[in-house]
Design a protein around this motif. Structure first.
Motif, PDB file in Angstrom:
ATOM      1  N   VAL A 120       0.864  -1.176   0.000  1.00 22.45           N
ATOM      2  CA  VAL A 120       0.000   0.000   0.000  1.00 22.45           C
ATOM      3  C   VAL A 120       0.905   1.232   0.000  1.00 22.45           C
ATOM      4  O   VAL A 120       1.798   1.358   0.840  1.00 22.45           O
ATOM      5  N   SER A 121       0.659   2.106  -0.961  1.00 23.79           N
ATOM      6  CA  SER A 121       1.457   3.333  -1.031  1.00 23.79           C
ATOM      7  C   SER A 121       1.175   4.206   0.176  1.00 23.79           C
ATOM      8  O   SER A 121       0.025   4.342   0.609  1.00 23.79           O
ATOM      9  N   ARG A 122       2.219   4.816   0.694  1.00 29.25           N
ATOM     10  CA  ARG A 122       2.068   5.699   1.854  1.00 29.25           C
ATOM     11  C   ARG A 122       1.380   6.984   1.453  1.00 29.25           C
ATOM     12  O   ARG A 122       1.303   7.307   0.277  1.00 29.25           O
ATOM     13  N   THR A 126       1.223   9.368   6.677  1.00 28.07           N
ATOM     14  CA  THR A 126       1.756   8.098   7.146  1.00 28.07           C
ATOM     15  C   THR A 126       2.979   8.337   8.034  1.00 28.07           C
ATOM     16  O   THR A 126       3.864   9.115   7.665  1.00 28.07           O
ATOM     17  N   PRO A 127       3.028   7.676   9.195  1.00 27.02           N
ATOM     18  CA  PRO A 127       4.210   7.829  10.047  1.00 27.02           C
ATOM     19  C   PRO A 127       5.479   7.420   9.296  1.00 27.02           C
ATOM     20  O   PRO A 127       5.436   6.591   8.386  1.00 27.02           O
ATOM     21  N   ARG A 128       6.572   8.011   9.702  1.00 23.12           N
ATOM     22  CA  ARG A 128       7.861   7.678   9.082  1.00 23.12           C
ATOM     23  C   ARG A 128       8.199   6.232   9.386  1.00 23.12           C
ATOM     24  O   ARG A 128       8.005   5.755  10.499  1.00 23.12           O
ATOM     25  N   GLY A 129       8.724   5.542   8.387  1.00 19.33           N
ATOM     26  CA  GLY A 129       9.129   4.167   8.562  1.00 19.33           C
ATOM     27  C   GLY A 129      10.065   3.738   7.458  1.00 19.33           C
ATOM     28  O   GLY A 129      10.052   4.295   6.362  1.00 19.33           O
ATOM     29  N   GLY A 130      10.913   2.771   7.772  1.00 25.14           N
ATOM     30  CA  GLY A 130      11.905   2.319   6.804  1.00 25.14           C
ATOM     31  C   GLY A 130      13.203   3.089   6.959  1.00 25.14           C
ATOM     32  O   GLY A 130      13.328   3.979   7.798  1.00 25.14           O
ATOM     33  N   GLY A 183      -2.446   8.651   8.954  1.00 27.18           N
ATOM     34  CA  GLY A 183      -1.850   9.183  10.168  1.00 27.18           C
ATOM     35  C   GLY A 183      -2.801   9.266  11.345  1.00 27.18           C
ATOM     36  O   GLY A 183      -2.457   9.811  12.387  1.00 27.18           O
ATOM     37  N   GLU A 184      -4.001   8.701  11.211  1.00 27.14           N
ATOM     38  CA  GLU A 184      -5.014   8.781  12.259  1.00 27.14           C
ATOM     39  C   GLU A 184      -4.677   7.918  13.474  1.00 27.14           C
ATOM     40  O   GLU A 184      -5.168   8.179  14.574  1.00 27.14           O
TER      41      GLU A 184
END
Length: 191
Positions: A120-122, A126-130, A183-184
């Motif tokens: 799923v595309s961010r 979206t919280p930072r990740g990776g 981001g909810e």
């Protein structure tokens, strides 16, 4: 000869207090839960409280000795987190992934088949990740377990989503993933 009772309720029967207790218990767990699983646990908790009342134990008295709401949620969740034996087939997994991809798309998210999950595309929330903070989301259904998602990078933490392994369950999983991408939910990996 059979009769039908037209006054019998449809769907799960639970008290608002039981649902609130189960929802509160869920907030302290490491997994995320779809509404139908919370309702299932609330229905069981309502029945347990009713059985207790038949023996002179009110619902508030359970808090003295145990986390009955949490235990109820845990026992119900186990039914969704473990695959029936034998394990799900590749065809069943592909079908569930197809349901998930469709549900995600209907919610306005960009989803594509990944290996082995659905990517799923961010989104902007979206919280930072990776490694660079820009990883997409990998959502999976396991052959021997339930649903989960993670940032689509090697070694990422995994978050379980307790939901039925069905088309309806895939739709509910998609709702949770949408909330995460927007981001909810915040960064659920840092709870």
């Amino acid at each position: 000869m059979s009769t039908t009772d037209s006054t019998a309720p449809e769907g799960p029967v639970f008290s608002p207090e039981a649902y609130a207790a189960v929802e509160k218990a869920a907030s302290s767990r490491r997994s995320l839960y779809v509404p139908s699983v919370l309702e299932h646990a609330a229905e069981l908790l309502t029945a347990l409280w009713a059985a207790g009342e038949q023996h002179g134990v009110t619902p508030t008295e359970w808090g003295w000795v145990s986390d009955l709401a949490g235990g109820t949620l845990d026992v119900v969740a186990r039914q969704y987190e473990s695959a029936p034996k034998p394990e799900r087939t590749v065809e069943q997994i592909i079908t569930l992934q197809g349901h998930l991809t469709s549900a995600l798309s209907e919610l306005g998210l960009t989803a594509r088949p990944g290996s082995p999950g659905v990517i799923v595309s961010r989104g902007p929330g979206t919280p930072r990740g990776g490694y660079n903070g820009d990883a997409d989301i990998d959502v999976r259904i396991y052959s021997d377990g339930g649903w989960a998602f993670a940032f689509a990078v090697d070694g990422a933490s995994v978050m379980s989503i307790v939901a039925p392994a069905s088309q309806a369950g895939a739709s509910q999983v998609a709702e949770i993933v949408r909330a995460f991408v927007r981001g909810e939910l915040g960064n659920v990996f840092h709870r």
